[in-house]
Design a protein around this motif. Sequence first.
Motif, mmCIF file in Angstrom:
data_model
loop_
_atom_site.group_PDB
_atom_site.id
_atom_site.type_symbol
_atom_site.label_atom_id
_atom_site.label_comp_id
_atom_site.label_asym_id
_atom_site.label_seq_id
_atom_site.Cartn_x
_atom_site.Cartn_y
_atom_site.Cartn_z
ATOM 1 N N TRP A 134 61.707 101.157 39.172
ATOM 2 C CA TRP A 134 60.933 99.988 38.122
ATOM 3 C C TRP A 134 58.638 100.212 37.827
ATOM 4 C CZ3 TRP A 134 60.023 98.619 33.578
ATOM 5 C CH2 TRP A 134 59.125 97.297 33.324
ATOM 6 N N LEU A 138 56.177 100.840 35.949
ATOM 7 C CA LEU A 138 55.785 99.573 35.018
ATOM 8 C C LEU A 138 54.182 100.588 35.870
ATOM 9 C CD1 LEU A 138 55.286 97.148 34.018
ATOM 10 C CD2 LEU A 138 55.030 96.914 36.795
ATOM 11 N N HIS A 141 53.604 103.069 33.036
ATOM 12 C CA HIS A 141 53.112 102.313 31.500
ATOM 13 C C HIS A 141 51.451 101.572 31.707
ATOM 14 C CE1 HIS A 141 53.440 99.539 28.303
ATOM 15 N NE2 HIS A 141 52.461 98.573 28.938
ATOM 16 N N ARG A 142 51.466 101.663 33.126
ATOM 17 C CA ARG A 142 49.690 100.445 32.813
ATOM 18 C C ARG A 142 48.898 101.848 33.071
ATOM 19 N NH1 ARG A 142 51.977 96.040 37.472
ATOM 20 N NH2 ARG A 142 52.408 94.407 36.405
ATOM 21 N N THR A 149 59.992 99.898 29.129
ATOM 22 C CA THR A 149 60.775 98.669 29.626
ATOM 23 C C THR A 149 62.310 98.314 30.321
ATOM 24 O OG1 THR A 149 61.131 96.425 28.323
ATOM 25 C CG2 THR A 149 62.028 98.156 27.002
ATOM 26 N N GLY A 211 56.556 97.536 28.812
ATOM 27 C CA GLY A 211 54.887 96.661 30.107
ATOM 28 C C GLY A 211 55.679 96.118 30.571
ATOM 29 N N ARG A 212 57.458 95.438 30.893
ATOM 30 C CA ARG A 212 58.039 94.397 31.269
ATOM 31 C C ARG A 212 59.724 94.275 31.308
ATOM 32 N NH1 ARG A 212 58.015 88.048 29.482
ATOM 33 N NH2 ARG A 212 59.866 88.324 31.150
#
Length: 321
Positions: A134, A138, A141-142, A149, A211-212
Amino acid sequence: MSLHVIVGAGPVGTATAYRLAAAGERVRVVTRRGTGPDHPAVERVAADAADPDRLAALADGAVAVYNCANPAYHRWARDWPPLAAALLTAAGRTGAVLATVGNLYGYGPVDGPMTEATPPAAAGTKGRVRNRMWAEALAAHRAGQARVTEVRGSDYLGAGTTSLPMLLLPPVLAGRRAVLPVDFDAPHTWTYVDDVARTLVVAAAAERAWGRAWHVPSPPAVSARELATRAAALAGAPAPRLIRLPYPGLWLAGLVNPFARELRETAYQFDRPFLMDSTSATEILGVEPTPLDRALAQTVAALRDAAPATGAGSGGPRRKH
C-alpha cells in the motif's frame, strides 16, 4: 461499455466480475490457468500477472484493474512483491485505476475498533508485506504515476471463502463439534464477500475514493458463538458445540503444517475483540452493509449446496487477503 481487468478468480474476484458483467461492462479475468466465471461478458485469460509487460498489454484500454489475487498464505513474502509491482506498473502505463482488495493485517494488534486512520503498526511478516504494497501504491499515486485505492475487510462470510466462518459453520450445520483456536465469545467483525465486491467497484469508479484506503461496510460485530448460533437457527440445526483449541495445539500443528505455522502470526485476531469501523465508506461512498442475517442465510445456503462435494470439517482459522 468499458473494459475492467480483474486479477484473481477467488470469491471476491468472481463476485466482482459478476457484478460488473451484470451492469453491462466488459470484463477480463486474468489467472494462471484461465479460470473464472462462466458468463458471456467475461473473458477468461491465462497469464502470469506478475509479468508487468503481459499484464499491461492485457490492461490496455481498461478503466480499472482490480487486484483480487491471493497467493498461498505461506508464500506472501515471496509472491506478493513482484505481483504488486506488476499491477502498479500496469496501472501506471495504461492509466487504469488500480483497486486492491486488502485486509486488516497491516494494523497489527489494536485495542479498540480499527479505522482507516489506525497506524500501520504490524510487526509480523504478512502485515508488513501488505503495508509495503500500500505504501508503494500510495507513493505512486501522490507522484501522479498511477491512480490507486484499496478496500479492506475483516473475516469473510460468503460462498467459496476460506475464512474462519467457513471452518466454523460446516461442522455446526452438520451437528458436530467445532474445534478452533479462537475465543468464541470475543466480538468480531464479519465482512460479506458481496459487500467487498460492491465497495471495490464503487471505489474504482469514484474519483473521491482514489488515493486512500476504505473499510468495507460490515454489520455490527458479533461473537463467533453468536454467529454459529444464528446459523444453526437459520438451518434448523442443533445448538452449536464449540470447543476452543488451546494455542499450544496450534503451535504444535505448525511444526508439520506450513499453513498452521503462519497462523501463529495472526492468532491475536481470534483471542480478543477484533473490531473494524467502516462508517467512512458508508458515509462518503454510500455503500451500506448487507444485514448479517441475510449474509449468513446466503452463506448457509451456499454451504448446503456445496456439502455433497466438499463435506464438512473443522480446523484452524484461515484468512483471505
